[in-house]
Design a protein around this motif. Sequence first.
Motif, PDB file in Angstrom:
ATOM      1  N   THR A  27      24.726  -6.263  -8.774  1.00  0.00           N
ATOM      2  CA  THR A  27      24.551  -5.303  -9.857  1.00  0.00           C
ATOM      3  C   THR A  27      25.470  -5.538 -11.051  1.00  0.00           C
ATOM      4  O   THR A  27      24.988  -5.525 -12.176  1.00  0.00           O
ATOM      5  N   LEU A  30      24.005  -8.143 -13.200  1.00  0.00           N
ATOM      6  CA  LEU A  30      22.830  -7.710 -13.970  1.00  0.00           C
ATOM      7  C   LEU A  30      23.266  -6.953 -15.227  1.00  0.00           C
ATOM      8  O   LEU A  30      22.698  -7.140 -16.307  1.00  0.00           O
ATOM      9  N   TRP A  31      24.281  -6.098 -15.094  1.00  0.00           N
ATOM     10  CA  TRP A  31      24.770  -5.358 -16.255  1.00  0.00           C
ATOM     11  C   TRP A  31      25.413  -6.305 -17.263  1.00  0.00           C
ATOM     12  O   TRP A  31      25.267  -6.143 -18.468  1.00  0.00           O
ATOM     13  N   PHE A  34      22.741  -8.002 -19.112  1.00  0.00           N
ATOM     14  CA  PHE A  34      22.229  -7.109 -20.148  1.00  0.00           C
ATOM     15  C   PHE A  34      23.148  -7.136 -21.371  1.00  0.00           C
ATOM     16  O   PHE A  34      22.680  -7.197 -22.512  1.00  0.00           O
ATOM     17  N   LEU A  37      22.472 -10.193 -23.282  1.00  0.00           N
ATOM     18  CA  LEU A  37      21.249 -10.036 -24.069  1.00  0.00           C
ATOM     19  C   LEU A  37      21.548  -9.328 -25.392  1.00  0.00           C
ATOM     20  O   LEU A  37      21.038  -9.715 -26.453  1.00  0.00           O
ATOM     21  N   VAL A  38      22.383  -8.292 -25.347  1.00  0.00           N
ATOM     22  CA  VAL A  38      22.794  -7.594 -26.579  1.00  0.00           C
ATOM     23  C   VAL A  38      23.494  -8.563 -27.524  1.00  0.00           C
ATOM     24  O   VAL A  38      23.216  -8.593 -28.722  1.00  0.00           O
ATOM     25  N   LYS A 113      24.130   4.278 -12.808  1.00  0.00           N
ATOM     26  CA  LYS A 113      23.279   3.527 -13.736  1.00  0.00           C
ATOM     27  C   LYS A 113      23.512   3.888 -15.203  1.00  0.00           C
ATOM     28  O   LYS A 113      23.620   3.002 -16.050  1.00  0.00           O
ATOM     29  N   LEU A 117      24.944   1.313 -17.911  1.00  0.00           N
ATOM     30  CA  LEU A 117      24.169   1.011 -19.119  1.00  0.00           C
ATOM     31  C   LEU A 117      25.030   1.231 -20.360  1.00  0.00           C
ATOM     32  O   LEU A 117      25.069   0.396 -21.269  1.00  0.00           O
ATOM     33  N   SER A 120      27.774  -1.382 -20.635  1.00  0.00           N
ATOM     34  CA  SER A 120      27.173  -2.694 -20.917  1.00  0.00           C
ATOM     35  C   SER A 120      26.812  -2.824 -22.392  1.00  0.00           C
ATOM     36  O   SER A 120      27.004  -3.892 -22.993  1.00  0.00           O
ATOM     37  N   LEU A 121      26.292  -1.761 -22.968  1.00  0.00           N
ATOM     38  CA  LEU A 121      25.995  -1.772 -24.408  1.00  0.00           C
ATOM     39  C   LEU A 121      27.281  -1.946 -25.214  1.00  0.00           C
ATOM     40  O   LEU A 121      27.330  -2.726 -26.182  1.00  0.00           O
ATOM     41  N   GLY A 124      28.469  -5.602 -24.795  1.00  0.00           N
ATOM     42  CA  GLY A 124      27.675  -6.525 -25.610  1.00  0.00           C
ATOM     43  C   GLY A 124      28.005  -6.411 -27.086  1.00  0.00           C
ATOM     44  O   GLY A 124      28.145  -7.423 -27.788  1.00  0.00           O
TER      45      GLY A 124
END
Length: 180
Positions: A27, A30-31, A34, A37-38, A113, A117, A120-121, A124
Motif C-alpha cells: 500500500t 501505491l500511494w 500516486f 503521478l502528481v 485511505k 490520499l 500523497s497529494l 507529489g
Amino acid sequence: MASSSTRSTRATPARKTSKSRGSANVTPWLWMAFALLVVLIDQFFKILITRSFQYGESRPVTRFFNLVLVYNKGAAFSFLADAGGWQRWFFTLLGVVVGGFIVWLLYRHTGQKLFCLAVSLILGGAIGNVVDRVLYGHVIDFLDFHWRNMHFPAFNVADCAITVGAVLLILDELRRVRRH
C-alpha cells in the motif's frame, strides 16, 4: 474434533494477519506511485507552458482565467522571493524533509485511505516544486485567476495538489474527531 477446529481457528487469524501485513507493505508503494503521478502531471504541464510561452506572457482562457508563465523564487504567495537566493536551498531542503516525513506517515497509516490520499497529494506537490527549485532555481507558475483587476497569485498543478491534500487532511481529521 474440537481440537482440530480449534487449530483451524487459530490458523485462520494468522493467515489474515500475514495477508494484512503483505498488503500493508504494498500500500505505501501505491500511494507513492500516486504521488509520482502528481509529479509527472505537474512537470508535463510546466514543460508544456515553458515551451509555449515567453516569460511574463499571458493568454486569456476565460473572463476570469489566464495561462501565464511566471517564476516564483519564494514559497506560497512569493513569500521570501526577494531574500537573496538562500531561500532556494531552504525550501528545497524543507521539501525533502517534509517528503521523508510523509513517506514515514504512509508506512504508519496504510489503512487510512483518505489520510494517505491527502498526504500523497501533498508529497507529489512538494516534490514537483522541489524539482523546479533544483533544476531552475525557481518554481514555474502558470495558472492565473483574476476578477476585474485583482489577480490571485499564479500557481501550478503542484500547488493545487498541495492545497487539495491539505483540505482532505482537514476533512479526515474532522471525520476522526466526529467518530470519537
